[in-house]
Design an enzyme around this catalytic site. Structure first.
Site, PDB file in Angstrom:
ATOM      1  N   LYS A  13       0.837  -1.210   0.000  1.00 18.11           N
ATOM      2  CA  LYS A  13       0.000   0.000   0.000  1.00 18.11           C
ATOM      3  C   LYS A  13       0.873   1.262   0.000  1.00 18.11           C
ATOM      4  CE  LYS A  13      -2.174  -1.035   3.922  1.00 18.11           C
ATOM      5  NZ  LYS A  13      -1.655  -2.370   4.280  1.00 18.11           N
ATOM      6  N   ARG A  88      -9.203   1.058   9.006  1.00 14.82           N
ATOM      7  CA  ARG A  88      -8.854  -0.326   9.332  1.00 14.82           C
ATOM      8  C   ARG A  88      -9.966  -1.026  10.106  1.00 14.82           C
ATOM      9  NH1 ARG A  88      -2.915   0.620   9.156  1.00 14.82           N
ATOM     10  NH2 ARG A  88      -1.793  -1.349   9.289  1.00 14.82           N
ATOM     11  N   ARG A 127      13.186  -9.171   3.684  1.00 17.27           N
ATOM     12  CA  ARG A 127      13.673  -7.888   4.232  1.00 17.27           C
ATOM     13  C   ARG A 127      14.654  -8.140   5.373  1.00 17.27           C
ATOM     14  NH1 ARG A 127       8.301  -6.221   3.083  1.00 17.27           N
ATOM     15  NH2 ARG A 127       7.509  -6.607   5.184  1.00 17.27           N
ATOM     16  N   ARG A 135      11.427  -2.014  10.685  1.00 17.15           N
ATOM     17  CA  ARG A 135      10.481  -1.496  11.672  1.00 17.15           C
ATOM     18  C   ARG A 135      10.348  -2.502  12.806  1.00 17.15           C
ATOM     19  NH1 ARG A 135       5.357   0.083   8.034  1.00 17.15           N
ATOM     20  NH2 ARG A 135       4.360  -0.989   9.761  1.00 17.15           N
ATOM     21  N   ARG A 146      -0.461  -9.347  13.254  1.00 15.57           N
ATOM     22  CA  ARG A 146      -1.086  -8.267  12.477  1.00 15.57           C
ATOM     23  C   ARG A 146      -2.062  -8.854  11.455  1.00 15.57           C
ATOM     24  NH1 ARG A 146       3.047  -4.619   9.812  1.00 15.57           N
ATOM     25  NH2 ARG A 146       1.552  -2.953  10.020  1.00 15.57           N
TER      26      ARG A 146
HETATM   27  P1  AMP Z   1       1.039   0.671   8.910  1.00  9.25           P
HETATM   28  O1  AMP Z   1       2.233   1.537   8.690  1.00  9.25           O
HETATM   29  O2  AMP Z   1      -0.170   1.169   8.146  1.00  9.25           O
HETATM   30  O3  AMP Z   1       1.300  -0.770   8.666  1.00  9.25           O
HETATM   31  O4  AMP Z   1       0.640   0.826  10.441  1.00  9.25           O
HETATM   32  C1  AMP Z   1       1.539   0.458  11.476  1.00  9.25           C
HETATM   33  C2  AMP Z   1       0.793   0.361  12.794  1.00  9.25           C
HETATM   34  O5  AMP Z   1       0.217   1.611  13.132  1.00  9.25           O
HETATM   35  C3  AMP Z   1      -0.380  -0.621  12.834  1.00  9.25           C
HETATM   36  O6  AMP Z   1       0.024  -1.944  13.073  1.00  9.25           O
HETATM   37  C4  AMP Z   1      -1.183  -0.052  13.985  1.00  9.25           C
HETATM   38  O7  AMP Z   1      -0.583  -0.329  15.220  1.00  9.25           O
HETATM   39  C5  AMP Z   1      -1.040   1.448  13.757  1.00  9.25           C
HETATM   40  N1  AMP Z   1      -2.082   1.961  12.824  1.00  9.25           N
HETATM   41  C6  AMP Z   1      -1.864   2.527  11.603  1.00  9.25           C
HETATM   42  N2  AMP Z   1      -3.022   2.877  11.027  1.00  9.25           N
HETATM   43  C7  AMP Z   1      -4.003   2.516  11.889  1.00  9.25           C
HETATM   44  C8  AMP Z   1      -5.421   2.583  11.856  1.00  9.25           C
HETATM   45  N3  AMP Z   1      -6.067   3.091  10.781  1.00  9.25           N
HETATM   46  N4  AMP Z   1      -6.110   2.106  12.917  1.00  9.25           N
HETATM   47  C9  AMP Z   1      -5.478   1.615  13.999  1.00  9.25           C
HETATM   48  N5  AMP Z   1      -4.149   1.480  14.094  1.00  9.25           N
HETATM   49  C10 AMP Z   1      -3.397   1.935  13.047  1.00  9.25           C
END
Ligand code: AMP
Length: 192
Positions: A13, A88, A127, A135, A146
């Site tokens: 994404k 989400r 990775r 990360r 996740r």
């Molecule tokens: P991402 O970079 O989108 O994979 O997000 C990394 C982490 O940030 C996720 O595993 C959640 O802990 C938190 N996070 C990001 N976006 C959301 C969201 N829309 N709702 C809840 N937690 C989020």
């Protein structure tokens, strides 16, 4: 145009959002990036979210709804945005619909990047083998958690957006350029 890029963790994404930003000038609104910046800056928001994110848990709906609302009101979103990693949950999707409706706008399209779990896992392993800066949530163990959360809380959005007639599915396992081409073909077919 307001787009949602949707898919499991590691589906691509972020990569595709950045390409869309470069090609179409729509800002990428990544809640994950915003939260990581808050952690980096040591703000109260960052302190509150750090442990949840490291474990791969979702942060509370109200938190992400608030930060996305503030970000969307910046002038660079006047022609729309690419939402990356948000919504989400169904509650977040409903809040997004309400926020956009209040501004006379709507989600135009939701692009689902479809990638099998085994491919997501092998991407993490690649990775790790490659070395680089990873990360804290980019490990096989955290990915498994996740993914559980994704299937439980996030995958129901597929039905939500399909019902609204907005969902388009893309093969996220194809090479990056091929995924980009699929997305471009879908966007070019949108009237106006
Ligand atoms: P991402 O970079 O989108 O994979 O997000 C990394 C982490 O940030 C996720 O595993 C959640 O802990 C938190 N996070 C990001 N976006 C959301 C969201 N829309 N709702 C809840 N937690 C989020």
């Amino acid at each position: 145009m307001n787009l949602v890029l949707f898919g499991p963790p590691g589906a691509g994404k972020g990569t595709q959002s950045k390409l869309l930003t470069a090609q179409r000038g729509l800002p990428q609104l990544s809640t994950g990036d915003m939260l990581r910046a808050a952690i980096e800056a040591g703000t109260p928001l960052g302190v509150a979210c750090k442990a949840l994110m490291a474990k791969g848990e979702l942060v509370p709906d109200e938190t992400v709804i608030r930060i996305i609302g503030q970000r969307y009101d910046q002038p660079d979103c006047k022609d729309g945005a690419v939402f990356d990693g948000f919504p989400r949950t169904i509650a977040q999707a409903e809040a997004l619909d309400t926020m956009l409706a209040e501004r006379g706008r709507q989600i135009d399209l939701v692009l689902e990047l479809k990638v099998d779990d085994a491919v997501l896992l092998s991407r993490v392993e690649t990775r790790i083998k490659a070395g680089g800066v990873l990360r804290s949530d980019d490990t096989p163990e955290t990915l498994a958690h996740r993914l559980e959360i994704y299937y439980r809380n996030t995958a129901p959005l597929i039905g939500y957006y399909r019902q609204q007639g907005k969902l388009k599915t893309v093969d996220g396992m194809a090479p990056v350029e091929a995924v980009t081409a699929q997305i471009a073909a879908i966007l070019n077919a949108v009237p106006g």
